[in-house]
Structure formats: C-alpha cells, structure tokens
Design an enzyme around this catalytic site. Structure first.
Site, PDB file in Angstrom:
ATOM      1  N   VAL A  40       0.811  -1.245   0.025  1.00  0.00           N
ATOM      2  CA  VAL A  40       0.194   0.013  -0.191  1.00  0.00           C
ATOM      3  C   VAL A  40       1.021   1.214   0.037  1.00  0.00           C
ATOM      4  CG1 VAL A  40      -1.604   1.322   1.468  1.00  0.00           C
ATOM      5  CG2 VAL A  40      -2.022  -0.939   0.950  1.00  0.00           C
ATOM      6  N   THR A  44      -1.109  -4.103   9.631  1.00  0.00           N
ATOM      7  CA  THR A  44      -1.973  -4.377  10.610  1.00  0.00           C
ATOM      8  C   THR A  44      -2.533  -5.791  10.744  1.00  0.00           C
ATOM      9  OG1 THR A  44      -3.904  -3.622   9.415  1.00  0.00           O
ATOM     10  CG2 THR A  44      -2.690  -1.888  11.032  1.00  0.00           C
ATOM     11  N   THR A  86      -5.411  -0.210   7.561  1.00  0.00           N
ATOM     12  CA  THR A  86      -6.722  -0.690   7.868  1.00  0.00           C
ATOM     13  C   THR A  86      -6.810  -0.834   9.317  1.00  0.00           C
ATOM     14  OG1 THR A  86      -7.041  -1.838   5.650  1.00  0.00           O
ATOM     15  CG2 THR A  86      -8.613  -2.322   7.498  1.00  0.00           C
ATOM     16  N   GLU A  99      -7.622   2.583   2.389  1.00  0.00           N
ATOM     17  CA  GLU A  99      -7.300   2.236   1.035  1.00  0.00           C
ATOM     18  C   GLU A  99      -8.186   1.240   0.533  1.00  0.00           C
ATOM     19  OE1 GLU A  99      -5.228   4.083  -1.090  1.00  0.00           O
ATOM     20  OE2 GLU A  99      -6.253   2.548  -2.299  1.00  0.00           O
ATOM     21  N   PHE A 100      -8.389   1.269  -0.671  1.00  0.00           N
ATOM     22  CA  PHE A 100      -9.269   0.322  -1.268  1.00  0.00           C
ATOM     23  C   PHE A 100      -8.736  -0.539  -2.415  1.00  0.00           C
ATOM     24  CE2 PHE A 100     -12.257   2.986   0.981  1.00  0.00           C
ATOM     25  CZ  PHE A 100     -12.909   2.104   1.711  1.00  0.00           C
ATOM     26  N   ASN A 129     -14.991  -4.649   3.201  1.00  0.00           N
ATOM     27  CA  ASN A 129     -14.282  -5.868   3.014  1.00  0.00           C
ATOM     28  C   ASN A 129     -15.087  -7.120   3.357  1.00  0.00           C
ATOM     29  OD1 ASN A 129     -12.055  -4.949   1.752  1.00  0.00           O
ATOM     30  ND2 ASN A 129     -10.393  -5.227   3.305  1.00  0.00           N
ATOM     31  N   HIS A 136     -17.299 -15.131  -8.347  1.00  0.00           N
ATOM     32  CA  HIS A 136     -16.726 -16.304  -9.125  1.00  0.00           C
ATOM     33  C   HIS A 136     -16.406 -17.198  -7.852  1.00  0.00           C
ATOM     34  CE1 HIS A 136     -16.285 -13.945 -12.875  1.00  0.00           C
ATOM     35  NE2 HIS A 136     -15.884 -13.120 -11.973  1.00  0.00           N
ATOM     36  N   CYS A 168      -5.605  -9.278   3.279  1.00  0.00           N
ATOM     37  CA  CYS A 168      -6.933  -8.364   3.614  1.00  0.00           C
ATOM     38  C   CYS A 168      -8.079  -9.052   4.220  1.00  0.00           C
ATOM     39  CB  CYS A 168      -7.131  -7.411   2.702  1.00  0.00           C
ATOM     40  SG  CYS A 168      -5.856  -6.144   2.441  1.00  0.00           S
ATOM     41  N   ARG A 178       0.360 -14.095   1.398  1.00  0.00           N
ATOM     42  CA  ARG A 178      -0.280 -14.052   2.761  1.00  0.00           C
ATOM     43  C   ARG A 178      -1.702 -14.534   2.688  1.00  0.00           C
ATOM     44  NH1 ARG A 178       0.935  -7.769   4.170  1.00  0.00           N
ATOM     45  NH2 ARG A 178       0.777  -7.528   1.846  1.00  0.00           N
TER      46      ARG A 178
END
Ligand SMILES: NC(=O)c1ccc[n+]([C@@H]2O[C@H](COP(=O)([O-])OP(=O)(O)OC[C@H]3O[C@@H](n4cnc5c(N)ncnc54)[C@H](O)[C@@H]3O)[C@@H](O)[C@H]2O)c1
Length: 438
Positions: A11, A86, A122, A151-152, A211, A254, A263, A331
């Site tokens: 990010v 985070t 986040t 942030e998206f 999210n 999907h 995230c 991750r």
C-alpha cells in the site's frame, strides 16, 4: 505538497509512487534496511504491474525518494500517511496495532509545524481516537490533526485502483485537515473521483464493512457452488443470472477455493472481534469466516476424491500459489492449506507460480518447485489449478495429456470449459458445475 509515507509495502509504495505521479513531493519511509536499499538501487521489492515504471519515472524527476530515517522527512512534511501492517494479533484475531502506534509516536516526536497524520492502514474503529489521545497526552505541544483515509486498492490492479478509485473516503471533522486532504487528492478530484468526507470512526468502519461485504459475497457464491454440485446446476450460469440484477451486481461472484490474501481473512476476523467487544455480534460475518476457513481444507479433499480417494505416493501438480493472479503475495493464500492437505495425504507435491515462488518458499511445506506447468505435469496424476494466472488459460492440453500419468484436472477457478476438457480426454473437476469423466 510534501508528503511522507510511513511503511513502503504494497500500500505505501503504490500510494507513495502514485501521489508523486500527481506532482507531490513524496518520501517513502520504511524500517526495513533491505527494502529501502533495494528501492534505492532501483529494484522494486514486490510484483505489481506498472509499479516499477512509475517509481523509476518519479525518482528520475526528483519527486519520489526513499528513506530509513523517519524524523528528518516528517519534520518537513505537510501530510504524513501511516501505511504499516495491521496483521491479525496472534491468539485472539484482533488487529495488531503495535506498528501503527509505534509509527504514530515516532511521527509525533518528529513533527514541527501543523501536520496532518493520516491512517491509510486498515485500523479498527476508535484507532484514530486512540492516536489522538496519545498525541494529546504524550506530545501536548504538537499541532497534529488525525485523519482516517482507508485504502481500497486491489493487489494486481493497484495502480489503476489508486488512480481511478470508485471513491476516496476521508474521515475528519477538522477544517484545516479537510483542506489539506482536498489538496492531496485534487488531481483525482479533477478526474471526477468522488471525495467522500465523513466522521473518522465512520470512515474506519467503511473499510471493514466493505471488505466484510465482499468476503460474504464470495462465500455466498461458494456455498451456491456446493449446492450446484449436488443438484446438477451450473454456478457460473447462476452467478450470471443473479449478477444481471443491478441490485446484486456481477462482481465478486466467482466461485473458487475460498478467499485469501493480506486483507479479507484478517479484516473479517478483526470486524468480528470488534463487534463482539461492543456487544453487537455480526453473525453473518462470523459464519463467513467459519465457512471460508473450512473450505480451503475441503478443496484438498476434493483433489483427493478426484484421485480415486487417495494421493498417497502420487505426484500432484499445483498451478498457481499466490492468493490471486498478478501479485507475488502469499499471505493467507488458499494454496497454503490445500498444499498442506495434499502433503498430509502423502502426495508428492510439485508446484509452479509465475511470480509467487520466492514468497511461497517461506510458507509451504516440503514441495518441489518447477520451472513451468509442463515440467511439473510430467508423471503427475492430477493438475490442480489454484490461481487463475492468464498463462494457465491456454495450455497445450495434448502435450499435458502425454506427459501426465493420469489425465485429471481439478479446476478450482473454473478456467477451463468442460466440453474442451472432454475433447482432450481429461477428467475435469470444476467448482459448482458438471464434472467430466475421462
Ligand atoms: N495489501 C493490500 O492489498 C491492502 C489494501 C488495502 C489496505 N491494506 C492495508 O494497508 C496496510 C498495509 O498493508 P501492506 O499490504 O502494504 O503491508 P506490508 O506488510 O506490505 O507493508 C508494511 C510495511 O511497513 C513497514 N513498517 C512497519 N512499521 C514501520 C515503522 N514504524 N516505520 C517505517 N516502516 C514501518 C514494514 O517494514 C513493511 O515494509 C494494512 O493495514 C493493510 O490491511 C492493504
């Protein structure tokens, strides 16, 4: 404007590079010597399409630089963004805010004149309040406004997402901070990206709610996919059929092996924990988390079932490891659990990913890393598609069939057409639709 970005990961680096591209003067700070030295040599430590060129261009123009030192750059900054990690806190699933608070204290110690400190990381509702409390109590002489600006961006499409966002959410009630934030995003505003101002706590919750909603949508279609397999319906057609309804929309429908990445898993869990703490449990999201957790291991069982009930001693070729294409991020990738299930079943697992193999080495068990899909397919008794990289879409199936010991494809992303698989003589096991038996 003079902007400092604290944290130069996925990010921070993308945001910093794009803000420099808008004409701001940006310094990206990170405490990882390895990362900063690589960036200074012109190497980009992550794989993100288009990022390298933007960094090179803005470094050359003098608008973008990197630093291990935080205090110097922050002392001269108008706006300081916090973009540190985070992650889930070990043990209880709350967001671990250690890095955020540590960065906030370092920033406060360094600021000189009026400075806006923005959380882009986040962070759970109330984190901005806590940062403000720290500033007020520990640095009472400093003039700092704390703003939330979640942030998206999506990895793999991060540059486009940052430069052409659906919206920019800014949480603040301070006049001076509002003006500075307008100035930061003015180039985007001219591009007609809506700036959405709200209170700081609301802004913090918007990120988690977004999210959690998307994770729920994916989980919903995954359960519909399971039902399709039992009743003989086609999940892709169901998704298209419901997606044409504008109230539902066709995105994030999907079916696949379950969501992963840096995230959704940690943010859904953190939201669940926050809601429980406030005595307002979110059962939909609790269930989403539980369903998704069990789904990944179930995908391992699906592969075993496709191999006549056992993978012991069999070579299994896994295509794609990263949690989605066009990133090297491993991750919480579903591949980790799926590969583990196969190893537990006694399989000899060979893997290939176009960008994620270095990162995978740190998280996967004893597997063999191949050079390309064809190499790992030699003598394999099944190919498992875990990540839908473009280069897997048009493989030479005649060649694969010759190389493999048993022509079985477990297509966890539904990238192949059953009719074609039938034509090439493969057994094809997709998600939520008709299987083909060779
Ligand atoms: N990755 C995504 O797609 C994405 C999207 C939207 C939001 N977010 C959020 O943004 C935040 C950052 O995520 P990321 O994926 O970029 O993380 P990351 O792990 O890739 O990067 C974080 C960086 O911060 C650095 N850092 C930590 N403490 C520091 C300090 N005190 N000073 C300087 N540098 C420090 C680390 O060395 C690391 O390089 C998280 O809160 C995440 O949830 C991520």
């Amino acid at each position: 404007m003079r902007i400092v970005m604290i944290g130069s990961g996925y990010v921070g680096l993308v945001s910093g590079a794009c803000l420099a591209d808008f004409g701001h003067e940006v310094i990206c700070v990170d405490k990882s010597t390895e990362k900063v030295e690589a960036l200074e040599r012109g190497e980009v430590p992550i794989f993100e399409p288009g990022l390298e060129a933007i960094i090179a261009h803005n470094r050359a123009s003098g608008r973008l630089s990197f630093s291990l030192d935080l205090a110097g750059p922050v002392a001269n900054a108008d706006v300081v963004f916090i973009a540190v990690g985070t992650p889930s806190r070990r043990g209880d699933g709350h967001a671990d805010l250690t890095y955020v608070y540590a960065a906030a204290r370092e920033i406060a110690a360094a600021v000189t004149g009026f400075t806006v400190v923005v959380t882009k990381s986040t962070v759970p509702v109330g984190t901005g309040d806590e940062i403000e409390r720290i500033f007020r109590e520990e640095f009472p002489e400093k003039d700092i406004a704390v703003v939330s600006n979640p942030e998206f961006l999506r990895e793999g499409a991060a540059i486009t997402d940052f430069k052409r966002p659906d919206r920019i959410v800014i949480g603040t009630s301070e006049e001076r901070a509002t003006e500075l934030m307008r100035e930061v995003y003015r180039p985007l505003y001219l591009n007609e990206a809506p700036l959405y101002f709200c209170e700081r706590r609301t802004s913090e919750l918007i990120k988690y709610a977004a999210n959690a909603f998307l994770a729920m949508k994916i989980t919903f279609i995954n359960e519909i996919a399971d039902l399709c397999e039992h009743i003989g319906a086609d999940v892709q057609k169901v998704a298209k059929g419901i997606g044409m309804d504008k109230r539902i929309g066709d995105k994030f429908l999907h079916a696949g092996p379950g969501y992963g990445g840096s995230c959704f898993p940690k943010d859904t869990l953190a939201l669940v924990k926050t809601a429980q703490d406030y005595g307002s449990p979110m059962r939909l999201i609790e269930t989403t988390v539980a369903i998704n957790d069990t789904r990944k291991r179930a995908m391992g069982r699906k592969v075993i079932a496709a191999c006549d009930g056992t993978v012991r001693g069999k070579k299994i070729a896994v295509l794609g490891l990263t949690f989605k294409p066009n990133t090297d991020d491993m991750r919480d990738a579903p591949a980790i659990t799926i590969v583990q299930a196969l190893l537990d079943g006694g399989a000899d697992v060979h893997v290939f990913d176009p960008e994620g193999m270095e990162a995978a080495k740190a998280v996967l068990g004893p597997v063999t890393y191949g050079k390309n899909p064809y190499e790992i397919a030699i003598d394999a008794e099944a190919i498992v598609v875990v990540t839908e990289w473009d280069e897997f879409r048009a493989l030479d199936f005649r060649r694969l069939k010759q190389e493999m010991k048993a022509p079985v494809i477990v297509d966890l992303r539904n990238i192949y057409k059953p009719e074609e698989m039938e034509k090439y003589g493969f057994s094809h096991v997709p998600i939520g639709k008709r299987k083909v038996k060779a």
